[in-house]
Design an enzyme around this catalytic site. Structure first.
Site, mmCIF file in Angstrom:
data_model
loop_
_atom_site.group_PDB
_atom_site.id
_atom_site.type_symbol
_atom_site.label_atom_id
_atom_site.label_comp_id
_atom_site.label_asym_id
_atom_site.label_seq_id
_atom_site.Cartn_x
_atom_site.Cartn_y
_atom_site.Cartn_z
ATOM 1 N N ASP A 31 0.850 -1.188 0.000
ATOM 2 C CA ASP A 31 0.000 0.000 0.000
ATOM 3 C C ASP A 31 0.888 1.242 0.000
ATOM 4 O OD1 ASP A 31 -2.174 1.971 0.635
ATOM 5 O OD2 ASP A 31 -3.321 0.140 1.003
ATOM 6 N N HIS A 111 -19.298 -0.445 -11.894
ATOM 7 C CA HIS A 111 -19.351 0.762 -12.718
ATOM 8 C C HIS A 111 -18.748 0.547 -14.106
ATOM 9 C CE1 HIS A 111 -21.075 2.957 -9.450
ATOM 10 N NE2 HIS A 111 -20.120 2.522 -8.643
ATOM 11 N N TYR A 135 -14.110 6.693 -13.660
ATOM 12 C CA TYR A 135 -13.762 5.564 -12.797
ATOM 13 C C TYR A 135 -14.135 4.259 -13.487
ATOM 14 C CZ TYR A 135 -14.205 2.345 -8.799
ATOM 15 O OH TYR A 135 -14.107 1.276 -7.949
#
Length: 265
Positions: A31, A111, A135
């Site tokens: 991360d 999406h 996105y």
């Protein structure tokens, strides 16, 4: 399996890393931020959009698979979305090929097909890309890139088009799109362990009574969701925006609120 989980400090990453470790997998976190306090497994602090940094992680770790959860989780400009979702995926894929890591599980999104009208009925794995936002465009492009690497290099990859990953559903739309924490872990483990999927798409939702997506593609890969958003329905209050959010499968992302220039801020 020894599994690199990118975005390991995010909302999905924190659940998936613990869940995979509990199921006996050897987890390596990656991360932008340091490991959360008490993290019991290996951790690398790096940007997945930095190919050299990603390559260094692969050079240090012996890996069996990658679970790619990293990425901006909301709408931004088109360049930002492409960097966050496509460039990061490219860096990981290059490193996977170089180090012969054979399996990728990708956190795609509903999406990617979010502009599909609800009137079209339940969506399956062969629904055409129909993103509702930049996105969504980023997720579609990342899926296409992954498919290219599957065809060129013979890796196995599963794109999980995730709905609403929440502790419990809080809106009428989420009663259809909810993915519970436990089912999220079940989904990722199934995608990691399914025999020879090639390139596959599944819809990352729980076994919701009101679900908008076909669960059969996931079941073929061993993903058998056990939770149902309907168990929480009596606590979900109707809202004025519910009707607009039900017009397209992407919900609010398909409304005029998200219309903006591609190269704007």
């Amino acid at each position: 399996m020894r599994v690199l989980v990118t975005g390991a400090a995010g909302s999905l990453g924190r659940v998936v890393t613990v869940g995979l470790a509990d199921r006996g997998h050897d987890v390596v976190g990656l991360d932008l931020v340091p490991a959360p306090e008490g993290t019991p497994f290996a951790w690398h602090e790096a940007d997945c959009a930095d190919a050299d940094a990603v390559a260094a992680v692969f050079a240090e770790e012996r890996l069996d698979a990658v679970v790619h959860l990293a990425g901006v989780p909301e709408e931004a400009s088109l360049p930002a979305e492409l960097t966050s979702h496509v460039i990061t995926t490219a860096a990981l894929l290059d490193a996977m090929v170089a180090h012969r890591v054979p399996r990728l599980v990708y956190a795609s999104s509903n999406h990617a097909v979010g502009r599909t009208p609800r009137a079209d009925g339940v969506l399956g794995e062969h629904a055409l890309p129909r993103p509702d936002t930049y996105y969504g465009v980023g997720k579609v492009a990342a899926e296409a890139l992954i498919r290219l690497f599957v065809d060129r290099h013979g890796i196995d990859a599963v794109a999980c088009r995730i709905g609403s990953f929440l502790e419990e559903p809080t809106t009428v739309r989420a009663l259809s799109t909810w993915l519970s924490h436990d089912d999220g872990v079940r989904m990722v483990e199934a995608a990691l362990t399914a025999p020879a999927p090639g390139f596959a798409v599944l819809y990352g939702i729980s076994a919701n009574t009101r679900g908008w997506w076909d669960l059969e593609p996931g079941r073929r890969l061993g993903y058998e969701p056990l939770d149902d958003a309907e168990e929480h329905a009596d606590r979900v209050e109707p809202r004025p925006e519910d009707e607009a959010e039900a017009a397209y499968v992407g919900g609010p992302y398909a409304t005029a609120d998200f219309v903006r220039p591609a190269l704007g801020d």
